[in-house]
Design an enzyme around this catalytic site. Structure first.
Site, mmCIF file in Angstrom:
data_model
loop_
_atom_site.group_PDB
_atom_site.id
_atom_site.type_symbol
_atom_site.label_atom_id
_atom_site.label_comp_id
_atom_site.label_asym_id
_atom_site.label_seq_id
_atom_site.Cartn_x
_atom_site.Cartn_y
_atom_site.Cartn_z
ATOM 1 N N ASP A 214 39.419 44.921 47.761
ATOM 2 C CA ASP A 214 38.565 43.773 48.057
ATOM 3 C C ASP A 214 38.248 43.733 49.552
ATOM 4 O O ASP A 214 39.152 43.707 50.390
ATOM 5 C CB ASP A 214 39.280 42.486 47.631
ATOM 6 C CG ASP A 214 38.339 41.317 47.459
ATOM 7 O OD1 ASP A 214 37.375 41.212 48.247
ATOM 8 O OD2 ASP A 214 38.564 40.489 46.563
ATOM 9 N N GLU B 149 35.105 45.711 46.160
ATOM 10 C CA GLU B 149 34.690 44.350 45.817
ATOM 11 C C GLU B 149 34.145 43.592 47.025
ATOM 12 O O GLU B 149 34.692 43.693 48.122
ATOM 13 C CB GLU B 149 35.891 43.610 45.229
ATOM 14 C CG GLU B 149 35.605 42.200 44.768
ATOM 15 C CD GLU B 149 36.747 41.628 43.955
ATOM 16 O OE1 GLU B 149 36.976 40.413 44.044
ATOM 17 O OE2 GLU B 149 37.423 42.393 43.230
ATOM 18 N N HIS C 114 36.466 35.921 38.410
ATOM 19 C CA HIS C 114 37.425 35.711 39.485
ATOM 20 C C HIS C 114 38.512 34.761 38.985
ATOM 21 O O HIS C 114 38.249 33.852 38.204
ATOM 22 C CB HIS C 114 36.698 35.126 40.703
ATOM 23 C CG HIS C 114 37.581 34.905 41.884
ATOM 24 N ND1 HIS C 114 37.797 33.662 42.429
ATOM 25 C CD2 HIS C 114 38.299 35.771 42.633
ATOM 26 C CE1 HIS C 114 38.601 33.763 43.460
ATOM 27 N NE2 HIS C 114 38.919 35.034 43.611
#
Length: 397
Positions: A222, A248, A324
């Protein structure tokens, strides 16, 4: 049946911790400014010697039929919007008419298409789904088309774990693989303004993790909106050999052109849009083919109602939807209604789940790598009154 009250409960409690709950923060967009880059501030509460002190809010929607719906936790700013602006759309209305109430809230909040206002609409929408499930004495997943699966593979989202200590990284990666998690997502600590030294540390994180878990195991990384195209291209070139499942949120969500440039220049799949809102926001990503995986947050993007619309459009584009993970209960009910090929995982934010589920009876945990969908009516959340050290009810002005 009519809604008689929209109640906001401010709850205080302490999550026991061994040392600091948050060991390290992730790279952030604001880190382009040096005064923020090394600031280790964290969300969700305050660390004390006695534990992690939490002050948060839950919303309850009550009816004259005696049935109520619950959603949360939500932060103070979101609770304020519900108390001051959204109550007026709900009291006296039919709670079964969810599409009507969502549309009226959305049209009534002309400046509320994104951000905290949409988080407030999301919480109300989820509370209404909980209410409807309890009214019909059915788990929510049965009301929205499930089950396609009753046990969902989980990936461990390792936000807040130390990433600059290779030994700790290696040990935690092995530990969570042995717990049965089917994959792990880790968070970079450095962005473009940390230069080549930071870039090398990011690469070292990826290398350490791959060596720890072996070849046949998914690893995701991420960037949390904090990078730019040139930096991500360089990073991707250096970590390609370690075969990440995806990168991400490489850039900030409004910069869709940057995502399309990355799709043309790197071979690692891209995920993102957790900080996007509503079907109209996600349509931009899907129409441009910018992402391989979309990640709407059910408590942010417009609620469960809106997530179902987003996911339906995603399947038409053959794009994976993995929400998420800020609401494990709502997400489990969603995941149980989707084709496993379009929703192959559910994110389990290890540390955030400890915070978000602290006040709940029967927190939804991962067992042998799977999340089992609750069979109780509604979303199956219930406040554990014994965890509340102090409470206030937020009343209308």
């Amino acid at each position: 049946m009519q809604i008689t009250e929209v109640r906001l409960r401010q709850l205080h409690g302490t999550l026991p911790t061994k040392g600091d709950l948050w060991e390290e923060r992730l790279v952030r967009p604001i880190d382009v400014y040096p005064e923020y880059r090394d600031r280790n501030d964290h969300e969700g509460g305050v660390q004390t010697p006695d534990g992690f002190k939490i002050v948060t809010y839950f919303v309850e929607i009550h009816t004259d039929d005696g049935v109520s719906g619950l959603a949360g936790p939500i932060p103070e700013g979101v609770a304020f919007i519900i108390a001051k602006q959204l109550r007026r759309f709900l009291v006296g209305q039919d709670p079964i008419a969810g599409e009507k109430l969502w549309d009226q809230m959305h049209r009534g909040m002309v400046h509320g298409r994104q951000g905290d206002a949409m988080l407030a609409i999301s919480a109300i929408d989820c509370a209404l789904w909980d209410l409807r499930g309890k009214w019909m004495e059915q788990p929510v997943y049965r009301l929205i088309g499930g089950p396609t699966q009753t046990k969902i593979p989980a990936y461990a989202s390792m936000l807040g774990f130390a990433v600059l200590d290779a030994g700790k990284v290696r040990d935690r990666a092995i530990e969570y693989k042995e717990k049965g998690y089917r994959a792990q997502k880790w968070f970079f600590r450095h962005g473009p303004m940390s230069g080549y030294e930071g870039l090398k540390k990011n690469v070292e994180l990826v290398r350490t993790l791959r060596e720890a878990v072996g070849e046949d195991y998914d690893l995701m990384f991420d960037c949390w909106q904090a990078m730019d195209v040139g930096y991500v291209v360089e990073l991707a070139d250096r970590i390609q050999e370690f075969k990440p499942r995806w990168l991400e949120e490489c850039v900030m969500p409004d910069r869709i052109d940057s995502y399309t440039k990355l799709r043309d220049r790197i071979r690692i799949p891209l995920s993102g849009a957790e900080h996007e809102y509503t079907r109209w926001g996600f349509k931009r990503f899907l129409d441009t083919g910018a992402l391989d995986v979309i990640q709407p947050d059910i408590y942010w993007c417009g609620g469960l109602s809106e997530t179902l619309k987003i996911a339906a459009y995603a399947t038409a584009n053959d794009v994976i939807t993995i929400p998420h993970g800020h609401s494990t209960f709502a997400t489990a009910h969603f995941s149980a209604t989707q084709s496993p090929i379009h929703t192959p995982y559910q994110e389990y934010l290890v540390k955030w789940n400890a915070v978000h589920q602290h006040f709940l009876v029967d927190p939804l945990d991962v067992v042998d790598g799977f999340i089992e969908v609750p069979e109780r009516p509604g979303l199956a959340m219930k406040i554990d009154e014994t965890k509340i050290q102090q409470e206030a009810i937020v009343l209308p002005a």
